[in-house]
Design a protein around this motif. Structure first.
Motif, mmCIF file in Angstrom:
data_model
loop_
_atom_site.group_PDB
_atom_site.id
_atom_site.type_symbol
_atom_site.label_atom_id
_atom_site.label_comp_id
_atom_site.label_asym_id
_atom_site.label_seq_id
_atom_site.Cartn_x
_atom_site.Cartn_y
_atom_site.Cartn_z
ATOM 1 N N ALA A 1 -0.572 37.916 67.646
ATOM 2 C CA ALA A 1 0.131 38.816 66.726
ATOM 3 C C ALA A 1 -0.718 39.093 65.490
ATOM 4 O O ALA A 1 -1.411 38.220 64.974
ATOM 5 N N ALA A 2 -0.651 40.319 65.024
ATOM 6 C CA ALA A 2 -1.433 40.734 63.852
ATOM 7 C C ALA A 2 -0.764 40.278 62.561
ATOM 8 O O ALA A 2 0.454 40.081 62.503
ATOM 9 N N GLY A 3 -1.537 40.123 61.520
ATOM 10 C CA GLY A 3 -1.021 39.731 60.215
ATOM 11 C C GLY A 3 -2.075 39.009 59.409
ATOM 12 O O GLY A 3 -3.175 38.726 59.905
ATOM 13 N N ASP A 4 -1.752 38.711 58.155
ATOM 14 C CA ASP A 4 -2.746 38.097 57.267
ATOM 15 C C ASP A 4 -2.692 36.571 57.269
ATOM 16 O O ASP A 4 -3.479 35.917 56.592
ATOM 17 N N GLY A 5 -1.749 35.996 57.995
ATOM 18 C CA GLY A 5 -1.667 34.538 58.078
ATOM 19 C C GLY A 5 -0.909 33.883 56.948
ATOM 20 O O GLY A 5 -0.873 32.662 56.864
ATOM 21 N N SER A 6 -0.279 34.683 56.094
ATOM 22 C CA SER A 6 0.413 34.116 54.938
ATOM 23 C C SER A 6 1.593 33.240 55.344
ATOM 24 O O SER A 6 1.992 32.332 54.607
ATOM 25 N N GLU A 7 2.141 33.494 56.546
ATOM 26 C CA GLU A 7 3.296 32.713 57.003
ATOM 27 C C GLU A 7 2.940 31.236 57.216
ATOM 28 O O GLU A 7 3.811 30.368 57.199
ATOM 29 N N ALA A 8 1.661 30.956 57.415
ATOM 30 C CA ALA A 8 1.233 29.569 57.652
ATOM 31 C C ALA A 8 0.615 28.926 56.423
ATOM 32 O O ALA A 8 0.321 27.720 56.436
ATOM 33 N N ALA A 9 0.417 29.694 55.366
ATOM 34 C CA ALA A 9 -0.320 29.197 54.198
ATOM 35 C C ALA A 9 0.345 27.984 53.560
ATOM 36 O O ALA A 9 -0.310 26.996 53.238
ATOM 37 N N ALA A 10 1.679 28.045 53.392
ATOM 38 C CA ALA A 10 2.374 26.952 52.723
ATOM 39 C C ALA A 10 2.294 25.666 53.549
ATOM 40 O O ALA A 10 2.069 24.577 53.009
ATOM 41 N N ALA A 11 2.456 25.796 54.866
ATOM 42 C CA ALA A 11 2.405 24.617 55.743
ATOM 43 C C ALA A 11 1.030 23.978 55.710
ATOM 44 O O ALA A 11 0.899 22.753 55.655
ATOM 45 N N VAL A 12 -0.002 24.816 55.731
ATOM 46 C CA VAL A 12 -1.368 24.300 55.702
ATOM 47 C C VAL A 12 -1.667 23.621 54.372
ATOM 48 O O VAL A 12 -2.242 22.526 54.328
ATOM 49 N N GLU A 13 -1.244 24.245 53.296
ATOM 50 C CA GLU A 13 -1.494 23.681 51.963
ATOM 51 C C GLU A 13 -0.778 22.349 51.791
ATOM 52 O O GLU A 13 -1.343 21.377 51.280
ATOM 53 N N GLN A 14 0.480 22.290 52.249
ATOM 54 C CA GLN A 14 1.260 21.065 52.115
ATOM 55 C C GLN A 14 0.671 19.955 52.960
ATOM 56 O O GLN A 14 0.526 18.807 52.496
ATOM 57 N N ALA A 15 0.307 20.260 54.204
ATOM 58 C CA ALA A 15 -0.257 19.244 55.088
ATOM 59 C C ALA A 15 -1.600 18.743 54.573
ATOM 60 O O ALA A 15 -1.884 17.540 54.602
ATOM 61 N N SER A 16 -2.426 19.654 54.100
ATOM 62 C CA SER A 16 -3.741 19.280 53.596
ATOM 63 C C SER A 16 -3.623 18.368 52.382
ATOM 64 O O SER A 16 -4.344 17.364 52.269
ATOM 65 N N ALA A 17 -2.702 18.700 51.475
ATOM 66 C CA ALA A 17 -2.512 17.881 50.271
ATOM 67 C C ALA A 17 -2.016 16.489 50.649
ATOM 68 O O ALA A 17 -2.490 15.476 50.108
ATOM 69 N N ALA A 18 -1.068 16.430 51.587
ATOM 70 C CA ALA A 18 -0.529 15.131 52.015
ATOM 71 C C ALA A 18 -1.606 14.298 52.702
ATOM 72 O O ALA A 18 -1.692 13.079 52.498
ATOM 73 N N PHE A 19 -2.426 14.950 53.499
ATOM 74 C CA PHE A 19 -3.498 14.267 54.212
ATOM 75 C C PHE A 19 -4.502 13.673 53.231
ATOM 76 O O PHE A 19 -4.871 12.500 53.325
ATOM 77 N N ARG A 20 -4.938 14.469 52.278
ATOM 78 C CA ARG A 20 -5.942 14.014 51.322
ATOM 79 C C ARG A 20 -5.398 12.887 50.446
ATOM 80 O O ARG A 20 -6.107 11.921 50.158
ATOM 81 N N THR A 21 -4.140 13.002 50.050
ATOM 82 C CA THR A 21 -3.524 11.947 49.240
ATOM 83 C C THR A 21 -3.474 10.637 50.012
ATOM 84 O O THR A 21 -3.778 9.568 49.472
ATOM 85 N N ALA A 22 -3.112 10.732 51.288
ATOM 86 C CA ALA A 22 -2.979 9.525 52.106
ATOM 87 C C ALA A 22 -4.328 8.864 52.342
ATOM 88 O O ALA A 22 -4.482 7.659 52.125
ATOM 89 N N ILE A 23 -5.305 9.617 52.784
ATOM 90 C CA ILE A 23 -6.585 9.012 53.167
ATOM 91 C C ILE A 23 -7.329 8.483 51.944
ATOM 92 O O ILE A 23 -8.110 7.537 52.041
ATOM 93 N N ALA A 24 -7.075 9.091 50.772
ATOM 94 C CA ALA A 24 -7.713 8.613 49.540
ATOM 95 C C ALA A 24 -7.061 7.344 49.014
ATOM 96 O O ALA A 24 -7.645 6.636 48.191
ATOM 97 N N ASP A 25 -5.867 7.048 49.508
ATOM 98 C CA ASP A 25 -5.127 5.864 49.082
ATOM 99 C C ASP A 25 -5.421 4.705 50.020
ATOM 100 O O ASP A 25 -4.624 4.373 50.895
ATOM 101 N N ASP A 26 -6.590 4.120 49.884
ATOM 102 C CA ASP A 26 -6.982 2.942 50.661
ATOM 103 C C ASP A 26 -6.905 3.200 52.163
ATOM 104 O O ASP A 26 -6.416 2.374 52.927
#
Length: 470
Positions: A336-361
């Motif tokens: 499907a065509a589009g700019d991908g904005s529908e996934a932006a929030a999910a990606v941003e949230q997952a990435s932030a959670a991932f980085r926070t977790a792996i940086a915490d020991d």
């Protein structure tokens, strides 16, 4: 990205600050090459790889040094029993080790120093200790470290020296945990060593196990470096002895951060050949499991918690990784065509959670939770028809980023066609024919029979069907 590690030396979670800005010096205890490494060993090596990858992920230029212990009590004993020269004997297991870490996708270290190639450096360190009066020669001509000359002895393991057995000398490389004793730096040649010996200022002999790591780490990482790791079983006496001799030589703090991983259990029991629960990586490969599956199990439990390993856990890992592979394939099929904005929030949230977790020991459980959350949201968007090709691409890029740490997702691997029993495939084909003939009762019967066999049949428009293992 600020990293925090639990420092065994201080028993506290500390913010990581490297000796050299932007660089990280890491010394990891490698194998004693007297046999094939077992999964308990690989628990430590995969944890050390997780640390290496996290440091690199945070932007550090990592210099990892992993030693190869190719001369000690075990290597000499086993090589003599086999009737094979020490160097030839250990070469077999060195090669096996490198094959195994490749199977587990463990990042290569910058240097793999072998003990037998660094005897000169060990002798030089021992000479400094002799000159300072911290080491002494015994009546049997061996050289020992006097722990009474190092008042801070016990600071890593936090042992109470007053309540330990003391005042004895120990020649063995490994000794009882309740022994606070002078330990061998150089072992005088004896009959048990055969032809394994080197010349030294104190006579023919060979190094003790502890001095090997001190000499090799300082040669490649300097007199003070950032991180030293290993299993909790090496904390005392091995790492304690390393600190004593290293800091006595230089007068400086040797290592800033100590990280230790807990034991691996098998089916909640200590691994033992006599119990039949002792596995090398090769044993598991022979049973049909893959390096990806073993790695997923080994990173699934936080390194400071005991890991309960089982074949059923490997089966579950196979299922989980298979679901990820199916998800990646599904994302690649989105058009499907589009700019991908529908996934932006999910990606941003997952990435932030991932980085926070792996940086915490190295919170691998938290990092895994971030991945599962992203997969669920990606599937939800695809199910509702809201996901575009651009959005799916963002999700896949995020998974690739996570795999810089996990090292076993294989986002871009070619999908492996799953094989199904012929009788199950036949039932699925019969069911498809029944549906075409609108024989719903027969269709339902066959669907239930397929499910009873452990499989699920999924229908798609146009009479297309797909099997999945339950």
């Amino acid at each position: 990205m600020e990293l925090k590690f639990y420092n065994t030396l201080t028993r506290a979670l500390e913010t990581f600050k490297s000796v050299k800005e932007g660089e990280a010096g890491l010394y990891t205890c490698g194998p004693t090459v007297y046999n094939f490494a077992h999964i308990g060993n690989f628990r430590a090596y995969v944890f050390e790889d997780l640390l290496h990858r996290t440091l690199a992920y945070a932007g550090y230029k990592v210099k990892q040094v992993m030693n190869l212990t190719d001369v000690d009590d075990k290597t000499i004993r086993n090589s003599r029993a086999a009737g094979v020269p020490l160097r030839d004997f250990t070469a077999t297991y060195k090669q096996a080790f490198f094959e195994d870490i490749k199977t587990l996708n463990i990042s290569p270290a910058a240097v793999y120093p072998a003990a037998t190639d660094h005897i000169k450096e060990m002798i030089a360190m021992i000479q400094v200790l002799m000159d300072k009066g911290i080491a002494y020669q015994s009546e049997d001509k061996s050289i020992y470290f006097s722990i009474e000359k190092f008042p801070e002895y016990g600071k890593l393991a936090h042992i109470d020296r007053d309540n330990q057995r003391a005042g004895v000398r120990i020649d063995a490389d490994e000794y009882a945990k309740d022994s606070v004793a002078d330990f061998a730096l150089w072992k005088a040649r004896d009959e048990a060593d055969g032809d394994v010996w080197w010349p030294s200022p104190w006579g023919e002999g060979r190094p003790g196990w502890h001095i090997e790591c001190s000499a090799m780490s300082m040669k490649y990482l300097g007199e003070t470096f950032d991180l030293h790791t290993g299993g909790v079983d090496n904390m005392f006496p091995h790492h304690e002895d390393e600190i004593a001799q290293s800091e006595s030589v230089t007068g400086k703090k040797w290592v800033n951060y100590w990280l230790h991983c807990e034991h691996l259990m098998v089916d909640n029991t200590k691994m033992s050949k006599s119990l039949g629960n002792f596995y090398t990586l090769r044993d598991l490969l022979d049973k049909g499991y893959t390096g990806r599956e073993v790695r997923w199990v080994l990173i699934g439990t936080h390194y400071r918690k005991k890991l309960n390993f089982s074949l059923s856990a490997l089966d579950q890992a196979r299922e989980t990784l298979g679901k990820f592979s199916s998800f990646f394939a599904r994302m690649k099929e989105i058009t499907a065509a589009g700019d991908g904005s529908e996934a932006a929030a999910a990606v941003e949230q997952a990435s932030a959670a991932f980085r926070t977790a792996i940086a915490d020991d190295l919170n691998s459980a938290g990092a895994t939770a971030a991945l599962f959350a992203l997969v669920r949201e990606g599937n939800r968007l695809a199910d509702t028809g809201a996901l575009t090709s651009a959005g799916a691409a963002k999700i896949l890029d995020c998974c690739r980023d996570f795999d810089r740490i996990f090292g076993c997702l294989d986002v871009d691997a070619a999908p492996v066609a799953e094989e199904f029993p012929a009788e199950v495939v036949a039932m699925a084909e019969e069911r498809s024919a029944a549906r075409k003939n609108k024989n719903w009762a027969e269709s339902d019967r066959l669907r239930d029979a397929i499910k009873a066999a452990g499989y699920l049949v999924e229908d798609a428009p146009g009479g297309v069907w797909k099997l999945k293992k339950l």
